[in-house]
Structures are given as structure tokens and as C-alpha cells.
Design a protein around this motif. Structure first.
Motif, short mmCIF file in Angstrom:
data_model
loop_
_atom_site.label_atom_id
_atom_site.label_comp_id
_atom_site.label_asym_id
_atom_site.label_seq_id
_atom_site.Cartn_x
_atom_site.Cartn_y
_atom_site.Cartn_z
N PHE A 31 0.83 -1.20 0.00
CA PHE A 31 0.00 0.00 0.00
C PHE A 31 0.87 1.26 0.00
CE2 PHE A 31 -2.51 3.23 2.30
CZ PHE A 31 -3.57 3.33 1.41
N ALA A 32 1.94 1.28 0.78
CA ALA A 32 2.83 2.44 0.84
C ALA A 32 3.53 2.67 -0.51
CB ALA A 32 3.87 2.26 1.95
N VAL A 33 4.01 1.61 -1.13
CA VAL A 33 4.67 1.73 -2.44
C VAL A 33 3.66 2.24 -3.48
CG1 VAL A 33 5.70 0.38 -4.33
CG2 VAL A 33 6.46 0.04 -1.98
N GLY A 34 2.43 1.77 -3.42
CA GLY A 34 1.40 2.23 -4.34
C GLY A 34 1.10 3.72 -4.16
N LEU A 35 1.05 4.19 -2.92
CA LEU A 35 0.82 5.61 -2.67
C LEU A 35 1.97 6.47 -3.19
CD1 LEU A 35 -0.79 5.85 0.89
CD2 LEU A 35 -1.78 6.47 -1.31
N VAL A 36 3.20 6.02 -3.00
CA VAL A 36 4.36 6.77 -3.50
C VAL A 36 4.33 6.82 -5.03
CG1 VAL A 36 6.88 6.74 -3.69
CG2 VAL A 36 5.80 6.36 -1.47
N ALA A 37 4.03 5.70 -5.67
CA ALA A 37 3.97 5.67 -7.13
C ALA A 37 2.86 6.59 -7.64
CB ALA A 37 3.74 4.24 -7.62
N LEU A 38 1.73 6.60 -6.99
CA LEU A 38 0.63 7.48 -7.38
C LEU A 38 1.04 8.95 -7.24
CD1 LEU A 38 -2.34 7.69 -8.25
CD2 LEU A 38 -2.92 7.74 -5.82
N GLY A 39 1.76 9.28 -6.17
CA GLY A 39 2.24 10.65 -5.98
C GLY A 39 3.22 11.07 -7.05
N VAL A 40 4.13 10.17 -7.43
CA VAL A 40 5.11 10.48 -8.47
C VAL A 40 4.40 10.71 -9.81
CG1 VAL A 40 6.99 9.50 -9.84
CG2 VAL A 40 7.05 9.34 -7.36
N ILE A 41 3.46 9.87 -10.14
CA ILE A 41 2.74 10.01 -11.40
C ILE A 41 1.92 11.31 -11.41
CG2 ILE A 41 0.87 9.02 -12.79
CD1 ILE A 41 1.96 6.25 -11.93
N ALA A 42 1.24 11.61 -10.32
CA ALA A 42 0.45 12.85 -10.25
C ALA A 42 1.35 14.07 -10.33
CB ALA A 42 -0.37 12.87 -8.97
N GLY A 43 2.50 14.04 -9.68
CA GLY A 43 3.43 15.16 -9.74
C GLY A 43 3.98 15.38 -11.14
N ALA A 44 4.34 14.31 -11.83
CA ALA A 44 4.84 14.43 -13.20
C ALA A 44 3.77 14.97 -14.12
CB ALA A 44 5.33 13.07 -13.70
N GLY A 45 2.55 14.56 -13.94
CA GLY A 45 1.45 15.08 -14.76
C GLY A 45 1.21 16.55 -14.51
N ALA A 46 1.26 16.97 -13.25
CA ALA A 46 1.07 18.38 -12.93
C ALA A 46 2.19 19.24 -13.51
CB ALA A 46 0.99 18.56 -11.42
N MET A 47 3.41 18.74 -13.47
CA MET A 47 4.53 19.51 -14.03
C MET A 47 4.41 19.61 -15.55
SD MET A 47 7.86 18.41 -11.84
CE MET A 47 8.93 19.18 -13.02
N ALA A 48 3.95 18.56 -16.21
CA ALA A 48 3.81 18.60 -17.67
C ALA A 48 2.75 19.61 -18.10
CB ALA A 48 3.45 17.21 -18.19
N VAL A 49 1.67 19.70 -17.36
CA VAL A 49 0.62 20.64 -17.70
C VAL A 49 1.03 22.07 -17.37
CG1 VAL A 49 -1.73 21.35 -17.10
CG2 VAL A 49 -1.22 18.95 -17.50
N ASP A 50 1.77 22.24 -16.29
CA ASP A 50 2.13 23.58 -15.81
C ASP A 50 3.47 24.06 -16.36
OD1 ASP A 50 1.55 25.85 -14.29
OD2 ASP A 50 2.93 25.19 -12.73
N ALA A 51 4.13 23.30 -17.24
CA ALA A 51 5.45 23.70 -17.75
C ALA A 51 5.35 25.00 -18.54
CB ALA A 51 6.01 22.60 -18.64
#
Length: 170
Positions: A31-51
Motif C-alpha cells: 500500500f505504501a509503495v502504491g501511494l508513493v507511485a501514485l504521488g510520483v505520477i500525479a506530480g509528473a502530470g502536474a509539471m507537464a501541464v504547468d510547464a
């Protein structure tokens, strides 16, 4: 009295209570690894949109005779000669060699006698062009594409240059 083994003894292996305790750290880790992976994916998506996109503001043209080394400049004049990806611009006060890079290869970017404005960096005795604005108002970016994968916003906007008049919200 003889003692019989009790089935409620938690120390006995193989009982349901023990298997739940053994699985709990494993499931918590997943569960912890899944939460970290979800955070990384969401952060990368936010950076791509906000670049931020590359933007360039057009500056006022100055005479070629007053160009200062290692500065951002804009000059307005006529194309006198073309040499592959370079051309000479004359504004009456002097001449300057303009380097256009890969976009100007083949000499088809400008024509001799054409009036235009060039903006770029003046280094080593010539102008490294960033933008060419033709007399008809058409603007072309000479900057190379930014490195890395192209995102959705780059595909939507393309490499066109938008001209915004000073004082008008863009």
C-alpha cells in the motif's frame, strides 16, 4: 487431570490469527509503495501541464551602428545578401551578418531586398537570430525546439509565434 491442547492458543502456527498478523506488514508495504507511485505520477502530470512555454517579447529596433557586444538586440532593415543559413541586413547606419541556424538552411527563409526585423543576441560580430518578423507581419521563430519529449501542450500550440501589441493583454 490431563491437559489437552486448546485450539485458542495464539502461539500455535497455522491458525487464522497468525496468518493475518504475518500478512499485515506485507500489505502495508504494498500500500505504501502504491501511494508513493501514485504521488510520483500525479506530480509528473502536474509539471507537464504547468510547464512554462518559451515566450519572447519583441523589443524596439536600434541602429546597427550602435549594437553592443553580448546583448539582446533587434534591428530593422533590408536583406542585402544571402549566404546559406546566414544573411546580411542593412539599415542605412551599417550592415550586420545574421545567423539563422537550421531553419535558414537553403536560403529560403528570406529573400534579397526584403524588409524585415530581426531579434536575437549580438555576439562575436554577428547576430544570432531568435525571431524574424517579415514586412507583412508574419513572424518566424529561429530557436531550436526544446529538448525532451513533446507533451500535449506543445502539440496543441505548435511552434508559431504570436505577436502581441504592447499594452494589450496576451
Amino acid at each position: 487431570m490431563t491437559e489437552t491442547p486448546s485450539s485458542s492458543n495464539p502461539a500455535e502456527p497455522g491458525k487464522p490469527a497468525d496468518s493475518r498478523r504475518a500478512r499485515r506488514p506485507y500489505l502495508t508495504g504494498i500500500f505504501a509503495v502504491g501511494l508513493v507511485a501514485l504521488g510520483v505520477i500525479a506530480g509528473a502530470g502536474a509539471m507537464a501541464v504547468d510547464a512554462p512555454r518559451d515566450t519572447t517579447m519583441l523589443i524596439q529596433p536600434i541602429p546597427i551602428s550602435s549594437l553592443a557586444p553580448y546583448s539582446v538586440v533587434a534591428v530593422k532593415g533590408k536583406v542585402v545578401e544571402i549566404f546559406g543559413d546566414k544573411f546580411v541586413i542593412d539599415d542605412g547606419s551599417g550592415r550586420a551578418l545574421v545567423e539563422t541556424g537550421r531553419r535558414g538552411e537553403g536560403g529560403k527563409l528570406v529573400t534579397a531586398g526584403e524588409a524585415l526585423t530581426v531579434q536575437g543576441h549580438f555576439d562575436d560580430g554577428f547576430i544570432h537570430g531568435d525571431i524574424i518578423v517579415h514586412a507583412d507581419g508574419r513572424a518566424e521563430s529561429l530557436k531550436p525546439p526544446r529538448p525532451g519529449p513533446r507533451g500535449l501542450l506543445d502539440r496543441l500550440h505548435g511552434r508559431d509565434v504570436d505577436i502581441v501589441a504592447p499594452g494589450v493583454p496576451g
